[in-house]
Write an enzyme that holds these catalytic residues in place. Sequence first.
Site, PDB file in Angstrom:
ATOM      1  N   GLY A 127       0.646  -1.249   0.239  1.00 27.76           N
ATOM      2  CA  GLY A 127      -0.199  -0.118   0.252  1.00 27.76           C
ATOM      3  C   GLY A 127       0.901   1.454   0.216  1.00 27.76           C
ATOM      4  O   GLY A 127       0.735   2.151  -0.844  1.00 27.76           O
ATOM      5  N   ALA A 128       1.679   1.028   1.142  1.00 22.36           N
ATOM      6  CA  ALA A 128       2.702   2.500   1.128  1.00 22.36           C
ATOM      7  C   ALA A 128       3.425   2.852  -0.108  1.00 22.36           C
ATOM      8  O   ALA A 128       3.881   3.656  -0.770  1.00 22.36           O
ATOM      9  CB  ALA A 128       3.748   2.437   2.266  1.00 22.36           C
ATOM     10  N   GLU A 186      -2.530  -7.089   1.402  1.00 19.80           N
ATOM     11  CA  GLU A 186      -1.946  -7.046   2.591  1.00 19.80           C
ATOM     12  C   GLU A 186      -2.442  -7.231   4.140  1.00 19.80           C
ATOM     13  O   GLU A 186      -1.980  -6.507   5.127  1.00 19.80           O
ATOM     14  CB  GLU A 186      -0.383  -6.106   2.675  1.00 19.80           C
ATOM     15  CG  GLU A 186       0.852  -7.365   1.951  1.00 19.80           C
ATOM     16  CD  GLU A 186       2.206  -6.531   1.420  1.00 19.80           C
ATOM     17  OE1 GLU A 186       2.845  -7.161   1.477  1.00 19.80           O
ATOM     18  OE2 GLU A 186       1.789  -5.361   1.817  1.00 19.80           O
ATOM     19  N   ASN A 221      -0.004 -10.544 -11.334  1.00 18.88           N
ATOM     20  CA  ASN A 221       0.925 -10.783 -12.072  1.00 18.88           C
ATOM     21  C   ASN A 221       0.623 -12.633 -12.739  1.00 18.88           C
ATOM     22  O   ASN A 221      -0.287 -13.450 -11.900  1.00 18.88           O
ATOM     23  CB  ASN A 221       2.257 -10.601 -11.527  1.00 18.88           C
ATOM     24  CG  ASN A 221       2.189 -11.901 -10.147  1.00 18.88           C
ATOM     25  OD1 ASN A 221       1.110 -12.852  -9.676  1.00 18.88           O
ATOM     26  ND2 ASN A 221       3.117 -11.751  -8.973  1.00 18.88           N
ATOM     27  N   GLY A 261       6.490  -9.219 -16.311  1.00 23.04           N
ATOM     28  CA  GLY A 261       7.537  -9.642 -15.923  1.00 23.04           C
ATOM     29  C   GLY A 261       7.908  -8.722 -17.263  1.00 23.04           C
ATOM     30  O   GLY A 261       7.083  -7.670 -17.487  1.00 23.04           O
ATOM     31  N   GLY A 311       6.705  -7.288 -20.362  1.00 20.79           N
ATOM     32  CA  GLY A 311       5.145  -6.712 -20.271  1.00 20.79           C
ATOM     33  C   GLY A 311       3.784  -6.933 -19.680  1.00 20.79           C
ATOM     34  O   GLY A 311       4.256  -6.972 -19.013  1.00 20.79           O
ATOM     35  N   ALA A 347       9.867  -3.913  -5.783  1.00 25.09           N
ATOM     36  CA  ALA A 347       7.950  -3.359  -5.687  1.00 25.09           C
ATOM     37  C   ALA A 347       7.738  -3.328  -7.279  1.00 25.09           C
ATOM     38  O   ALA A 347       6.711  -1.661  -7.480  1.00 25.09           O
ATOM     39  CB  ALA A 347       8.220  -1.974  -5.269  1.00 25.09           C
ATOM     40  N   ALA A 348       8.579  -3.586  -8.246  1.00 23.26           N
ATOM     41  CA  ALA A 348       7.290  -3.373 -10.063  1.00 23.26           C
ATOM     42  C   ALA A 348       6.910  -3.248  -9.959  1.00 23.26           C
ATOM     43  O   ALA A 348       5.881  -2.804 -10.481  1.00 23.26           O
ATOM     44  CB  ALA A 348       8.371  -4.965 -10.294  1.00 23.26           C
ATOM     45  N   GLY A 349       5.416  -4.606  -9.397  1.00 25.21           N
ATOM     46  CA  GLY A 349       4.230  -4.477  -9.315  1.00 25.21           C
ATOM     47  C   GLY A 349       3.934  -3.007  -8.544  1.00 25.21           C
ATOM     48  O   GLY A 349       2.841  -2.824  -9.510  1.00 25.21           O
ATOM     49  N   ASP A 350       4.438  -2.697  -7.457  1.00 26.36           N
ATOM     50  CA  ASP A 350       3.571  -1.671  -6.888  1.00 26.36           C
ATOM     51  C   ASP A 350       4.126  -0.537  -8.057  1.00 26.36           C
ATOM     52  O   ASP A 350       2.624   0.540  -7.463  1.00 26.36           O
ATOM     53  CB  ASP A 350       4.503  -1.523  -5.245  1.00 26.36           C
ATOM     54  CG  ASP A 350       4.208  -2.997  -4.423  1.00 26.36           C
ATOM     55  OD1 ASP A 350       3.153  -2.984  -4.794  1.00 26.36           O
ATOM     56  OD2 ASP A 350       4.486  -2.775  -3.855  1.00 26.36           O
ATOM     57  N   GLY A 356      15.761  -1.596  -3.540  1.00 29.31           N
ATOM     58  CA  GLY A 356      14.296  -0.919  -2.937  1.00 29.31           C
ATOM     59  C   GLY A 356      13.457  -1.043  -3.107  1.00 29.31           C
ATOM     60  O   GLY A 356      12.621  -1.449  -4.559  1.00 29.31           O
TER      61      GLY A 356
END
Length: 304
Positions: A40-41, A138, A182, A220, A223, A247-250, A285
Amino acid sequence: MSVLVIGSSNTDLVVRAGHLPKPGETVLGGTFFLNPGGKGANQAVAAARLGKNITFCCKTGEDSYGKEARNLFEKEGLDTRYVFHTAEAPSGVALITVDDKAENCIVVASGANLLIKAEDIDRIEDIGSFNYILVQLEIPVETVEYIARIAQKQRIPLILNPAPACALSPELLRAVSIITPNETEAELLTGIRITDDASALSAAKALRERGPETVIITLGAKGSLIHSAHLTEFVPAFPTQAVDTTAAGDVFNGALAVGLDEGKSLKEAVVFATAASSIAVSRMGAQSSAPEREEVEQKLINRP
């Protein structure tokens, strides 16, 4: 124009190592990082850095991790009126290992994230004024279902990032406007293993038949796939040297919400989100990898 993000806040304890340890194995020589995280953050910060008016709702403990998280949210320019804290549980913590191939394994101690209840959502007095609501898994799924009912009643488009993957009720899926799994999450939700374009499309069709208006499966390095009533299209990834995919999906989801809130078409918003996530995976990160607006615009300009 505004987006409400409701979800988790964690502190990520990250070790980068040559490879992910097998059960019982100790891997030496790692590098340690302490980073703010939580799906979320991460999504809220990613959206805020792209220049939007973002409100974040979460719950932290009254410990040092929680206090630091709240300070960081304010520095990022988030509206923190609904960042709650409790003495009943510690702030969420994630233990993350990242290998040289940018793959990761994550164990989460959810803490205060599991104490976000329906009564907390009721404290968001202006919830009907938001253009989009973005949520993940989460926090308790019962709370997500409550959010979905409110969004449906208020006719607010709900974007659900179904991560970490779990079974979802038919009622929840019918209340979702856009779902963004994903490959692994799409398989859990549909039973269809994604191995190629055809199987990805089969999974997207099966998931959309269960209720969501639009399905976006992130693939991934390949695309993503968009499937809705009016559009079915694969959107290629941007060429990128991946360093950390944590954090790619976020970042993708935060950027997607921003793009849609700005009035971009569905495809334009997905391309925008793809550009943002391609920058994120090139850095270590979670929140620290989220790009600024200027970086994404430059990425779009220089796209091959």
